[in-house]
Enzyme design. Structure first.
Site, PDB file in Angstrom:
ATOM      1  N   HIS A 138      -0.621  93.543  46.016  1.00  0.00           N
ATOM      2  CA  HIS A 138       0.487  93.596  45.070  1.00  0.00           C
ATOM      3  C   HIS A 138       0.070  92.892  43.775  1.00  0.00           C
ATOM      4  O   HIS A 138      -0.393  91.760  43.797  1.00  0.00           O
ATOM      5  CB  HIS A 138       1.711  92.903  45.670  1.00  0.00           C
ATOM      6  CG  HIS A 138       2.938  93.005  44.821  1.00  0.00           C
ATOM      7  ND1 HIS A 138       3.518  94.212  44.482  1.00  0.00           N
ATOM      8  CD2 HIS A 138       3.693  92.052  44.219  1.00  0.00           C
ATOM      9  CE1 HIS A 138       4.582  93.999  43.734  1.00  0.00           C
ATOM     10  NE2 HIS A 138       4.711  92.695  43.547  1.00  0.00           N
ATOM     11  N   LYS A 159       5.188  90.056  36.124  1.00  0.00           N
ATOM     12  CA  LYS A 159       3.826  90.610  36.079  1.00  0.00           C
ATOM     13  C   LYS A 159       3.781  91.908  35.274  1.00  0.00           C
ATOM     14  O   LYS A 159       2.909  92.093  34.424  1.00  0.00           O
ATOM     15  CB  LYS A 159       3.310  90.863  37.511  1.00  0.00           C
ATOM     16  CG  LYS A 159       3.230  89.633  38.379  1.00  0.00           C
ATOM     17  CD  LYS A 159       2.697  89.943  39.758  1.00  0.00           C
ATOM     18  CE  LYS A 159       3.647  90.814  40.557  1.00  0.00           C
ATOM     19  NZ  LYS A 159       4.919  90.122  40.871  1.00  0.00           N
ATOM     20  N   ASP A 177       1.931  97.294  40.236  1.00  0.00           N
ATOM     21  CA  ASP A 177       2.639  97.130  41.508  1.00  0.00           C
ATOM     22  C   ASP A 177       1.698  97.191  42.700  1.00  0.00           C
ATOM     23  O   ASP A 177       1.609  96.231  43.466  1.00  0.00           O
ATOM     24  CB  ASP A 177       3.753  98.178  41.653  1.00  0.00           C
ATOM     25  CG  ASP A 177       4.652  97.881  42.840  1.00  0.00           C
ATOM     26  OD1 ASP A 177       5.117  96.728  42.955  1.00  0.00           O
ATOM     27  OD2 ASP A 177       4.886  98.782  43.655  1.00  0.00           O
ATOM     28  N   ARG A 243      -5.844  71.139  34.518  1.00  0.00           N
ATOM     29  CA  ARG A 243      -5.773  70.950  33.068  1.00  0.00           C
ATOM     30  C   ARG A 243      -7.144  70.970  32.407  1.00  0.00           C
ATOM     31  O   ARG A 243      -7.239  71.063  31.180  1.00  0.00           O
ATOM     32  CB  ARG A 243      -5.067  69.624  32.753  1.00  0.00           C
ATOM     33  CG  ARG A 243      -3.641  69.576  33.275  1.00  0.00           C
ATOM     34  CD  ARG A 243      -2.907  68.344  32.825  1.00  0.00           C
ATOM     35  NE  ARG A 243      -2.720  68.333  31.377  1.00  0.00           N
ATOM     36  CZ  ARG A 243      -2.060  67.374  30.726  1.00  0.00           C
ATOM     37  NH1 ARG A 243      -1.552  66.348  31.406  1.00  0.00           N
ATOM     38  NH2 ARG A 243      -1.918  67.428  29.411  1.00  0.00           N
TER      39      ARG A 243
END
Length: 313
Positions: A138, A159, A177, A243
């Site tokens: 997906h 998305k 999808d 980070r």
């Protein structure tokens, strides 16, 4: 995925010598190719008749050195009903005995002008891709600056909307999808759309849109290597995110690991721009330009300079 002889000849440069509509519908079940040199000596132990039989200059020369009777008997054993197709390379002449054996055992013959090794590579590459086991995942697969980026995340996180914005920024969509991924070789992961979803994108509140119709052929791509995975997740206070860019996370699909970057999503963040930057940064690292290592080196030099200034050993 099912591959027929007709599918193969549509993708490689060959000409029909003997073929019928029935023979074109024979199924090819393996990507392995046999060059039957040993079999021409009469040794058929471990022979695999279900493979494509490719005859090059060496096999042809040995075949032509036989008597007509022996040549026909050997070819009769080689051409079995389960043999999908026989291909003769280099434009070599097809002997009459080969025609007879092919007709008797209902095996198609094709001829190519290409060199044997090149033809073998083209056939193997095509069949490896078509016959590889597919795994459906997906997500949204995008081509960003020529690099395949798989965007995943929880349902409803955006998305498809991110994929649409990336299309508007000049990138290309491969699948939305459902992405069918497969191992093209031992180190290369490839992705393509499900046929029913090709060129389509679902936007909640709008419905299904056809990217090809709305944005043109330059906005879509039929398939792509998958080189980087992006996982979108909701931002939460207290949750730790990378980070510095030295996390080194990976995700595995079809037995192949690719790097994965987790990106927090919150109001005000332009996720498409962040994904573009992540793709460019990954490409830079592949080329030897690592901003994280550069920062760490600068920090180490700064600490060392401070120690020297303070007279610390």
């Amino acid at each position: 995925m099912t591959v027929f002889v007709k599918d193969l000849i549509d993708h490689v440069r060959v000409e029909c010598v003997y073929c019928t509509e029935e023979l074109l519908q024979k199924e090819i079940t393996t990507a392995d190719i046999t060059r039957p040199g040993l079999e021409m000596t009469g040794y058929f132990d471990y022979y695999s008749p279900e493979r494509i039989q490719l005859i090059g200059m060496k096999e042809w020369s040995y075949l032509m050195s036989m008597t007509s009777h022996n040549r026909y008997q050997v070819l009769l054993q080689m051409f079995q009903p389960e043999t999908p197709v026989v291909i003769v390379a280099r434009g070599l002449a097809i002997p009459e005995e080969m025609h007879r054996a092919a007709k008797e055992n209902k095996t198609a013959i094709f001829q190519s002008q290409s060199a044997t090794s090149r033809l073998s590579g083209e056939i193997s590459s095509y069949l490896d891709s078509r016959l590889a086991q597919r795994t459906s995942v997906h997500g949204v697969l995008m081509d960003i600056y020529g690099m395949g980026v798989l965007i995943q995340g929880d349902s409803g996180i955006g998305k498809s909307e991110t994929g649409l914005e990336l299309v508007k920024r000049g990138h290309r969509i491969v699948a939305d999808d459902r992405v069918d991924v497969f191992a093209k070789d031992d180190v290369t992961l490839w992705g393509e759309p499900a046929e029913i979803l090709r060129h389509l994108l679902e936007i909640r509140g709008v419905g299904i849109i056809d990217i090809m119709s709305l944005y043109g052929a330059s906005a879509v791509k039929e398939s792509s290597q998958v080189q980087l995975a992006i996982y979108l997740e909701n931002y939460e206070n207290g949750k730790i995110f990378d980070r510095l860019g030295n996390g080194g996370d990976t995700v595995e699909f079809a037995g192949i690991e690719i790097p994965q970057i987790r990106i927090p999503v919150k109001t005000g963040r332009n996720i498409s721009v962040v994904i573009e930057a992540a793709a460019m940064n990954y490409r830079a690292k592949q080329m030897g330009f690592d901003a994280t290592k550069d920062f760490e080196n600068r920090l180490a030099r700064l600490i060392e300079n401070n120690k020297e200034a303070e007279g610390i050993e």
